[in-house]
Design an enzyme around this catalytic site. Structure first.
Site, PDB file in Angstrom:
ATOM      1  N   GLU A 107      42.094  24.831  31.191  1.00  0.00           N
ATOM      2  CA  GLU A 107      43.439  25.204  31.612  1.00  0.00           C
ATOM      3  C   GLU A 107      44.264  25.373  30.344  1.00  0.00           C
ATOM      4  OE1 GLU A 107      45.359  23.487  35.451  1.00  0.00           O
ATOM      5  OE2 GLU A 107      44.345  21.857  34.403  1.00  0.00           O
ATOM      6  N   GLU A 153      37.786  18.613  42.035  1.00  0.00           N
ATOM      7  CA  GLU A 153      38.123  19.784  41.213  1.00  0.00           C
ATOM      8  C   GLU A 153      37.752  19.484  39.778  1.00  0.00           C
ATOM      9  OE1 GLU A 153      42.229  21.164  41.571  1.00  0.00           O
ATOM     10  OE2 GLU A 153      42.264  21.741  39.465  1.00  0.00           O
TER      11      GLU A 153
END
Lengths: 474, 278
Positions: free
Chosen positions: B165, B160
């Site tokens: 974020e 990932e």
């Protein structure tokens, strides 16, 4: 006359030509011209007073509560030290002052007043902010109940709308009383205006974001209360109270209700109007809808000699100290209090009334020389059979305090046949009718409109009260 | 590790000759400051969604995850993902992903998660987006990638890459991370980037990676703030196979905590574009 006209026309044309040429010249220069402006000085107190800054304590405050401290500081060589007095300090009951720069400053380039602060103990500073200049305080900002600890911490008081502060005098102000009766000390350092760039997501509100509905009359007025909330870089949502002048108000019906720039809503005619506000382009949460019932008939102005009167609530007399006109008791639903002003006449308005107390225990009052209680009441609901208004007096007895076995109370009830909707009814009640054991430490006056049994349910919920006083019949 | 190279803003939308010229400058200045630096040359646009057509997002590029996943998509997230226009639409040149506070199929919030799985994936390249982020406690938007073999090679084995974020309660900070076998979840390889005198929810910012053989460079606007190489990960390097793109707005979950009474809803994330170069 004709000739003169022609001459003046010629002169006008001449002036016009000169003006055109002149303004043409100015246009070519305007790019280099800076308009005169107030200084943009950001610093308020770093290690000493910034240029133009003054110290002006509040009346009644401890005048020397503020000193410059060169021992304790966050940075540099000195800080601002505030000594909050103990309860009973003869030098002053609280610490409070404004720090104006009466030359005025242009703060429109900043988004917050910031400072570092610590205290000798954990405490809550009642009010701290800027925009107080002992004048109109048009752009007053207050951070209420600021928590402070013993560790140096940075505080941010955001400016609700910096574009308004092109000529601001109030650089800083505070007001703080003892904590649990005890004085303490706090320090402030590096006090300045800053452009943080992270003061964001404005969420202004009026009336705490509530959509208020008020029935009222021609001549009455309300004052808007406003707040501005920003999200800070820390993630904290910081709310400050913001003076009405930061807002732009709109009335849906200016013939009925109008708002001035100081946030005073004036009721001008019968009808309905909704007041909303915008702060810096953002619609404020909350509103005020006024339903004006038209002309208000005030009760008769009392004419009794003040020497024979002890007044609880009347504009005709000097009132005794009253703790509250709407104290909270268990089971009570009543809203309102002494908050209606019509053409300068203060009127108590209760809504959702079941029972309510006015208390005047600091100190209690001695009515042994009085013979009657006078009060004007107006019921705003339709009056039904079985409705009533009960008035109860409470005396705290020899200990002048609630309880202790020496309290006494008594009531007088007015039934529906003595009441009339939207009409002032004056009551003059002989004090003997209350059957009190003592009358030298009177402290409470109740209105009760909700019964406890089915035969007297009581449907009155809206009551106006005025001219509440005791008197001696000559 | 912290190579704060300054990129010229607008490089990416320049014509090829302009880009070439700029690259020459980069090569030159790069050599003068750091001889070991890898020069980026992902200049061929292979995926471009500018969100210029109002309505539903381009179905040739984007699919949806629907529902609550397992354990709130593995993170105890609180939202129910839908593809309704209340949660996702294209309007005025932006992709709008909106988190709503509403009771919906057992969840208290709804939102959307778009992904290019089965529609677009790629090994290496420049993956970039321009977003104005939402804000508030418990708000968790992300622009990220997963290994395209995830159905046969479960997370974290598939790998990932979190290009961006953001915790709504920390409005000035974003994070870039990689997760893989032996370095996933709380042990991911991560670095944050904090804006000075600005924040991510008041204007648009560019978030991207340059991903090549044995490195992933993370940048925000014109600042390259991190590079992760096999030497940095505490397990197998799995970033040498196709990855697909996800863009979503989660509510709550272990990474951000739950929204509270001060969280304002709805919250909308505005995506100006998604571009991939090779």
């Amino acid at each position: 006359m004709k000739d003169i006209k022609i001459i003046s026309l010629k002169i006008a044309v001449l002036f016009g030509v000169i003006f055109t040429v002149t303004s043409g010249c100015e246009r070519s220069l305007s790019g280099d011209v800076d308009f005169a402006s107030f200084p943009v000085t950001a610093e308020v107190f770093i290690d000493g007073f910034s240029g133009g800054l003054e110290y002006r304590p509040f009346e009644g405050s401890k005048l020397d509560a503020f000193i410059v401290d060169d021992q304790e500081r966050y940075e540099g060589t000195a800080s601002m030290r505030f000594n909050v007095p103990n309860v009973g300090d003869p030098a002053g009951a609280f610490a409070g002052a404004i720090f104006p720069d009466n030359g005025g400053r242009n703060l429109s380039g900043y988004d917050a007043l910031t400072f570092w602060a610590r205290a000798s103990q954990g405490a809550t500073i009642n009010e701290i902010g800027f925009g107080n200049d002992f004048g109109e305080n048009k752009f007053l900002v207050t951070l209420p109940n600021m928590r402070i600890s013993t560790a140096w911490t940075k505080y941010i008081i955001p400016i609700p709308d910096p574009t308004r502060l092109t000529n601001e005098k109030g650089m800083f102000w505070y007001s703080e009383g003892p904590e649990n009766n005890n004085g303490y000390t706090f320090w402030i350092d590096e006090l300045k205006f800053e452009k943080l760039g992270t003061v964001a997501q404005p969420r202004p509100a009026i009336f705490n974001g509530e959509d208020r509905v008020e029935q009222t009359f021609i001549g009455s007025s309300f004052t808007v209360t406003g707040t501005q909330t920003f999200n800070l870089a820390s993630g904290l949502n910081q709310t400050v109270s913001a003076a009405p002048s930061y807002f732009t108000f709109t009335s849906t019906n200016p013939d009925v209700a109008r708002v001035n720039e100081l946030g005073v809503v004036s009721i001008l005619d019968q009808g309905t109007a909704k007041i909303t506000a915008v702060l810096a382009g953002v619609r404020a949460a909350g509103s005020l809808t006024v339903e004006s019932l038209g002309n208000f008939t005030p009760p008769l102005i009392p004419t009794r000699d003040a020497a024979n009167v002890i007044s609880i609530f009347s504009d005709a007399y000097t009132n005794v100290p009253v703790d509250f006109y709407n104290g909270f008791f268990g089971g009570q639903t009543t809203l309102g209090g002494a908050d209606l002003v019509i053409d300068g006449n203060n009127i108590i308005r209760y809504t959702e009334l079941n029972f309510v107390a006015t208390e005047f225990k600091n100190p209690t009052i001695d009515i042994t020389q009085m013979t009657h209680l006078h009060v004007d009441v107006q019921v705003e609901n339709p009056v039904n059979t079985g409705d009533f208004v009960t008035i109860e007096l409470g005396d705290f007895g020899a200990n002048a305090a609630f309880g202790g076995g020496d309290d006494s109370s008594g009531r007088v009830t007015f039934t529906s046949d003595t009441l009339k909707t939207r009409t002032w009814v004056p009551f003059d009640i002989p004090l003997t009718d209350f059957g009190l054991t003592n009358r030298s430490n009177l402290a409470q006056l109740f209105f009760i409109t909700e019964g406890t049994n089915d035969t007297q349910p009581g449907t009155i919920t809206d009551l106006l009260v005025d001219n509440m006083y005791f008197y001696r019949q000559e | 590790m912290n190579k704060r190279n300054r990129y010229k803003k607008g490089t990416l939308i320049m014509s090829f000759p302009g880009l070439l010229l700029l690259l020459l400058i980069f090569v030159h200045s790069g050599c003068s400051t750091d001889d070991t630096q890898t020069v980026v040359n992902f200049d061929e646009l292979v995926l471009q969604d500018e969100f210029d057509m109002d309505g539903v997002p381009d179905t040739a590029v984007w699919g949806y995850d629907i529902g609550r996943g397992v354990n709130g998509w593995g993170n105890n997230e609180l939202q129910y993902y839908t593809d309704r226009t209340e949660n996702v639409k294209v309007e005025n040149g932006f992709l709008l992903i909106t988190a709503q506070q509403e009771s919906f199929k057992g969840a208290s919030y709804t939102s959307a998660r778009l992904l290019t799985k089965g529609l677009f994936d790629q090994t290496y390249g420049r993956f970039e987006t321009r977003i104005r982020l939402p804000w508030g406690q418990g708000i968790w938007p992300a622009f990220w990638m997963l290994g395209a073999d995830i159905d046969t090679n479960p997370w974290p084995g598939a790998g990932e890459i979190d290009i961006m974020e953001f915790r709504g309660q920390e409005p000035t900070t974003v994070l870039g991370s990689v997760h893989g076998p032996g370095y996933s979840g709380g042990e991911s390889i991560t670095k944050s980037y904090t804006l000075e005198n600005d924040r991510f929810d008041t204007g648009f910012h560019v978030f991207g990676i340059e991903w090549g053989t044995e490195y992933v460079n993370f940048y925000v606007d014109d600042v390259l703030y991190n590079q992760i190489t096999p030497a940095d990960v505490t397990g197998e390097w799995v970033f040498d196979k196709p990855f697909f793109i996800l863009v979503n707005l989660a509510v709550g979950g272990t990474f951000v905590g739950s929204p509270n009474g001060e969280t304002v809803f709805p919250q909308t994330m505005l995506v100006d574009y998604v571009r991939v170069y090779k």
